[in-house]
Design a protein around this motif. Structure first.
Motif, PDB file in Angstrom:
ATOM      1  N   LYS A  89      58.614   2.328  69.997  1.00  0.00           N
ATOM      2  CA  LYS A  89      59.492   3.478  69.758  1.00  0.00           C
ATOM      3  C   LYS A  89      60.128   3.983  71.046  1.00  0.00           C
ATOM      4  CE  LYS A  89      55.553   6.703  69.766  1.00  0.00           C
ATOM      5  NZ  LYS A  89      55.795   7.322  71.052  1.00  0.00           N
ATOM      6  N   ASP A  90      59.596   3.582  72.190  1.00  0.00           N
ATOM      7  CA  ASP A  90      60.142   3.999  73.485  1.00  0.00           C
ATOM      8  C   ASP A  90      61.066   2.943  74.082  1.00  0.00           C
ATOM      9  OD1 ASP A  90      58.683   6.401  73.465  1.00  0.00           O
ATOM     10  OD2 ASP A  90      56.905   5.389  74.240  1.00  0.00           O
ATOM     11  N   PHE A  91      61.650   2.101  73.207  1.00  0.00           N
ATOM     12  CA  PHE A  91      62.467   0.993  73.719  1.00  0.00           C
ATOM     13  C   PHE A  91      63.663   1.485  74.532  1.00  0.00           C
ATOM     14  CE2 PHE A  91      64.691   2.093  69.862  1.00  0.00           C
ATOM     15  CZ  PHE A  91      66.023   1.810  70.118  1.00  0.00           C
ATOM     16  N   MET A  92      64.175   2.700  74.230  1.00  0.00           N
ATOM     17  CA  MET A  92      65.326   3.214  74.970  1.00  0.00           C
ATOM     18  C   MET A  92      65.005   3.417  76.448  1.00  0.00           C
ATOM     19  SD  MET A  92      67.980   3.469  72.998  1.00  0.00           S
ATOM     20  CE  MET A  92      69.043   4.637  73.821  1.00  0.00           C
ATOM     21  N   LYS A  93      63.738   3.663  76.752  1.00  0.00           N
ATOM     22  CA  LYS A  93      63.339   3.857  78.142  1.00  0.00           C
ATOM     23  C   LYS A  93      63.322   2.534  78.909  1.00  0.00           C
ATOM     24  CE  LYS A  93      60.411   7.893  77.213  1.00  0.00           C
ATOM     25  NZ  LYS A  93      59.034   8.467  77.330  1.00  0.00           N
ATOM     26  N   GLU A  94      63.422   1.429  78.175  1.00  0.00           N
ATOM     27  CA  GLU A  94      63.361   0.111  78.807  1.00  0.00           C
ATOM     28  C   GLU A  94      64.714  -0.592  78.839  1.00  0.00           C
ATOM     29  OE1 GLU A  94      58.718  -0.850  77.620  1.00  0.00           O
ATOM     30  OE2 GLU A  94      60.330  -1.588  76.341  1.00  0.00           O
ATOM     31  N   LEU A  95      65.780   0.162  78.632  1.00  0.00           N
ATOM     32  CA  LEU A  95      67.115  -0.416  78.719  1.00  0.00           C
ATOM     33  C   LEU A  95      67.520  -0.583  80.175  1.00  0.00           C
ATOM     34  CD1 LEU A  95      69.105   1.481  75.947  1.00  0.00           C
ATOM     35  CD2 LEU A  95      68.243  -0.854  75.867  1.00  0.00           C
ATOM     36  N   ALA A  96      68.044  -1.748  80.508  1.00  0.00           N
ATOM     37  CA  ALA A  96      68.611  -1.983  81.832  1.00  0.00           C
ATOM     38  C   ALA A  96      70.072  -1.559  81.809  1.00  0.00           C
ATOM     39  CB  ALA A  96      68.487  -3.453  82.206  1.00  0.00           C
TER      40      ALA A  96
END
Length: 771
Positions: free
Chosen positions: A702-709
């Motif tokens: 659910k925290d995938f947005m924090k892992e955007l390059a």
């Protein structure tokens, strides 16, 4: 003291820049001929109390586009092309740098003596009256200052006339009844403004309708639009009639009689001379062919006219387009002549000039990527355009290439590949049941067989086999489909080195690369685009893919990886998964020479049954020249995972995942001549669907947005007509491999540091646009 020095330095830079702007501006008038003034453009002011402000501004923009001549092109308020023209001076010979600068890059001054104010005023008056603003008044004036002149036009229109009624031909002619029945599709609508262009378009619409009903000799000029503005308050009555002097043959519907085909027509030699034995009758066609080039059924599938059919322009164009799309003819010509045996009938003639049946194409490619690999590839293709005399295309190709890393962690671990591919394409659907297409594009059935050997020095080698059978067809110019009913891939490793086996012990994920793979199942690809419509301000491109592997086989056999019930075929476990991918692009035209292009890629693969992960060759990757350009090819992700230090000395990361999300947008504009510039922003990443203990942080959550390059950069594109050479310089703004809270690296940007530039500035060199 330091701060004071910085302020002085900044002041001097600003003064230098201001001086440059001043010199660029003044020098453009310095070289003008004696008595001449520089024309800097014209403006139009519409004085109308009835029109809304938005409508008035839109009309002013339209009218300003009609003014001639156009002034010298501006950039940031300056005219650099004119400045270059003046700077180069008159060249002494028709070659050299000065000649190229003056005539290819530069632009001669547009002089006020070239401007005809009265002519422009008449153009504006005619245009506005054609739009329904009858009795328009136009005045023109000019303003001169510092050897520069602007032209000002004032347009004072009267109230715009609207359409009160539209009456269609009501005489006894058969074509008048056809026109009347199509009136609901008329472009002339009661209440709409009077517009001459719409009337012309309506005449063309009626002509197109009649062409579908056999009226071969009719044309739009035979329709007269009578406009009456004497009744009503600023309203017009429009009556459409067939002109009295219309030729009889234009009022007559024609049928098709004989159909002649010349498959060996020559543009240079007399190919109309033939003998009786060269004539073949097949169904409704008379084929005149000295060499029996094609089987007669090729014409039956391509020509949409049959004897006795009413002439129809749609079938006329459809036939020509299908002949062109067969890919065997360099020239296609169609001619209709009055029949000498049947009244009100046409004989149809098709003259077809063949392309060379067999040809060889050699391609030599040079390439480089952001992982510091430089290489070359050679492809040799032998083609036969009429393999079984049915316009089939047979292709046999051999290819080879090598990639070298001259520096970096993989120095010495070069990549070599060698392979061959053969394919056969039929210009029709080959199915157990008959499928007749009615598109102007010829449907195709294609079978392919391919083998590739890839050697990674000091690591391993892979043998790859692939075969497929499927269909390709286009509904129209915008929609295209590709369905592979059978698509089989088999991968087998050999020559795996002890060094690589040691690395697998450190990172088990590396073992997936050298596993035997058997992948089979259908694939489907759909493409929609309207980017060929150049006049549209907004255009889009969409490509969707669906890849299914081993689904039915896994269901029938009860395969279950999680319960240690893995099924094999020839001792190789087959892959079972579902994979989807969509690529959506939007292009916003900002001006004639600039646009904003954006792309969104979303993809996911789900392995189940006989598999717990997607095959390595089917996983998603990120980074590189056509992806997120601030990160090297295949180095990004998955998630926040970082390759261990004990492996980074041996490999450039080669990461892959089950899920992909990527977004890019870039502003593109022409700078000068063949050079175009771009400013871009890329963002995205890949993830694993399931947690992997060997790759912490790689799974989707659910925290995938924090892992955007996130990366950004600038680029230059050189449009050489036959290809576009692209160079993009990018840098990371956000790096998901860093600890949470430290991933934004904007504050670390330091162009003055050589070590920062080495680690963060990524140069991408490629052919073509990234999207």
């Amino acid at each position: 003291m330091n701060k004071k020095h910085n302020h002085i330095s900044l002041f001097l830079k600003c003064m230098t820049l201001f001086s440059l702007f001043f010199v660029l501006g003044c020098s453009n008038t310095k070289y003008l001929p004696e008595g001449e003034l520089l024309y800097t453009g014209g403006s139009v002011t519409v004085k109308d109390s009835v029109l809304k402000k938005k409508e008035r501004k839109a009309l002013e923009t339209e009218l300003e586009g009609l003014l001639r001549p156009k002034p010298n092109k501006k950039f940031l308020g300056l005219r650099p092309k004119l400045w270059i023209y003046n700077l180069a001076g008159e060249p002494k010979k028709e070659k050299g740098t000065r000649y190229w600068l003056r005539n290819k890059v530069g632009e001669p001054p547009v002089l006020f003596s070239q401007v005809d104010l009265d002519y422009n005023a008449s153009v504006l008056r005619n245009y506005t009256e054609n739009r329904g603003f009858f009795k328009t008044r136009v005045s023109a004036d000019s303003t001169a200052k510092n050897k520069r002149v602007t032209a000002e036009y004032t347009v004072t229109p009267k109230k715009q006339y609207k359409i009160k009624s539209v009456i269609f031909p009501d005489d006894s002619l058969a074509m008048s009844r056809i026109i009347g029945r199509s009136s609901r599709r008329s472009l002339l609508k009661v209440g709409n403004p009077y517009d001459l262009d719409v009337i012309k378009a309506e005449r063309e619409r009626i002509d197109a309708r009649l062409k579908e009903k056999g009226y071969y000799y009719f044309n739009p000029d035979y329709i007269l639009a009578k406009v009456d503005s004497s009744k009503g308050d600023h309203e017009v009555n429009i009556r459409l009639v067939i002109k009295d002097d219309t030729p009889v043959k234009a009022l007559t519907a024609y049928k098709i009689d004989k159909i002649f085909v010349y498959p060996n027509y020559s543009l240079t030699n007399d190919s109309m001379v033939y003998r009786k034995r060269n004539i073949q009758q097949y169904k409704d066609f008379t084929i005149i062919d000295t060499t029996e080039t094609f089987k007669p059924r090729v014409y039956d599938r391509t020509i949409y006219f049959k004897k006795g059919d009413l002439y129809n322009r749609k079938d006329h164009n459809l036939t020509l387009n299908r002949f062109v799309n067969l890919g065997t003819f360099s020239f296609v010509k169609n001619e209709f002549k009055p029949s000498d045996s049947i009244k009100n009938a046409l004989d149809s003639y098709y003259y077809l000039t063949l392309l060379p049946k067999k040809f060889i194409r050699v391609e030599v490619l040079g390439k480089t990527n952001s992982a510091s690999y430089t290489g070359t590839e050679v492809n040799v293709n032998w083609n036969n355009r009429n393999f079984f005399r049915g316009a089939e295309l047979f292709t046999f190709s051999i290819f080879g290439g090598a990639d070298f890393q001259l520096g970096g962690v993989n120095k010495g671990k070069n990549i070599y590949k060698l392979g061959a591919e053969t394919s056969l394409t039929w210009p029709r659907f080959i199915t157990p049941f008959n499928i007749e297409g009615n598109s102007e594009y010829v449907p195709r059935t294609k079978v392919t067989l391919r083998y590739e050997y890839q050697k990674r020095t000091q690591l391993y080698a892979l043998n790859s086999f692939n075969t497929s059978f499927g269909y390709l067809w286009k509904e129209n110019i915008r929609k295209e489909h590709q369905l592979n009913v059978v698509d089989i891939t088999y991968v087998s490793p050999n020559h795996v080195t002890p060094e690589y086996m040691d690395d697998i012990a450190k990172d088990p994920a590396l073992g997936k690369v050298i596993e035997k793979q058997l992948i089979f199942g259908p694939t489907y690809n759909y493409t929609y685009t309207n980017t060929m419509q150049k006049r549209r301000k907004n255009t889009i491109y969409f490509n969707g893919e669906l890849d299914l592997a081993g689904n039915i086989t896994g269901l029938v056999t009860g395969a279950n990886y999680n319960k240690d019930n893995v099924k094999t075929i020839f001792d190789v476990p087959f892959s079972q998964y579902v994979k989807i991918r969509s690529d959506f692009r939007h292009y916003l035209k900002l001006s004639k020479e600039s646009e904003l292009a954006s792309r969104l890629i979303v993809g996911a693969g789900f392995a189940y049954g006989n598999s717990n992960t997607l095959p390595t060759s089917k996983q998603f990757v990120a980074g590189g020249t056509n992806s997120i350009r601030a990160f090297r090819a295949r180095t990004l992700g998955p998630g926040s995972y970082v390759l261990p230090d004990n492996l980074t000395n041996n490999y450039t990361p080669d990461q892959s995942g089950d899920i992909k999300l990527e977004f890019s947008t870039e502003y593109r504009a022409k700078l000068f001549s063949i050079v175009r510039g771009a400013v871009f922003l890329d963002a995205g990443n890949i993830w694993l669907l399931n947690a992997d203990p060997n790759k912490p942080g790689a799974e989707f959550s659910k925290d995938f947005m924090k892992e955007l390059a996130v990366g950004a950069g600038v680029g230059l594109r050189f449009d050489l007509s036959f290809l576009i050479l692209r160079t993009d310089l990018a840098m990371p703004l956000r790096n998901p491999a860093l600890p949470d809270g430290q991933r934004w690296v904007i504050d670390d940007i330091n162009f003055g540091s050589s070590s920062w530039r080495k680690d963060n500035l990524i140069l991408n060199i490629a052919i073509g646009y990234p999207f």
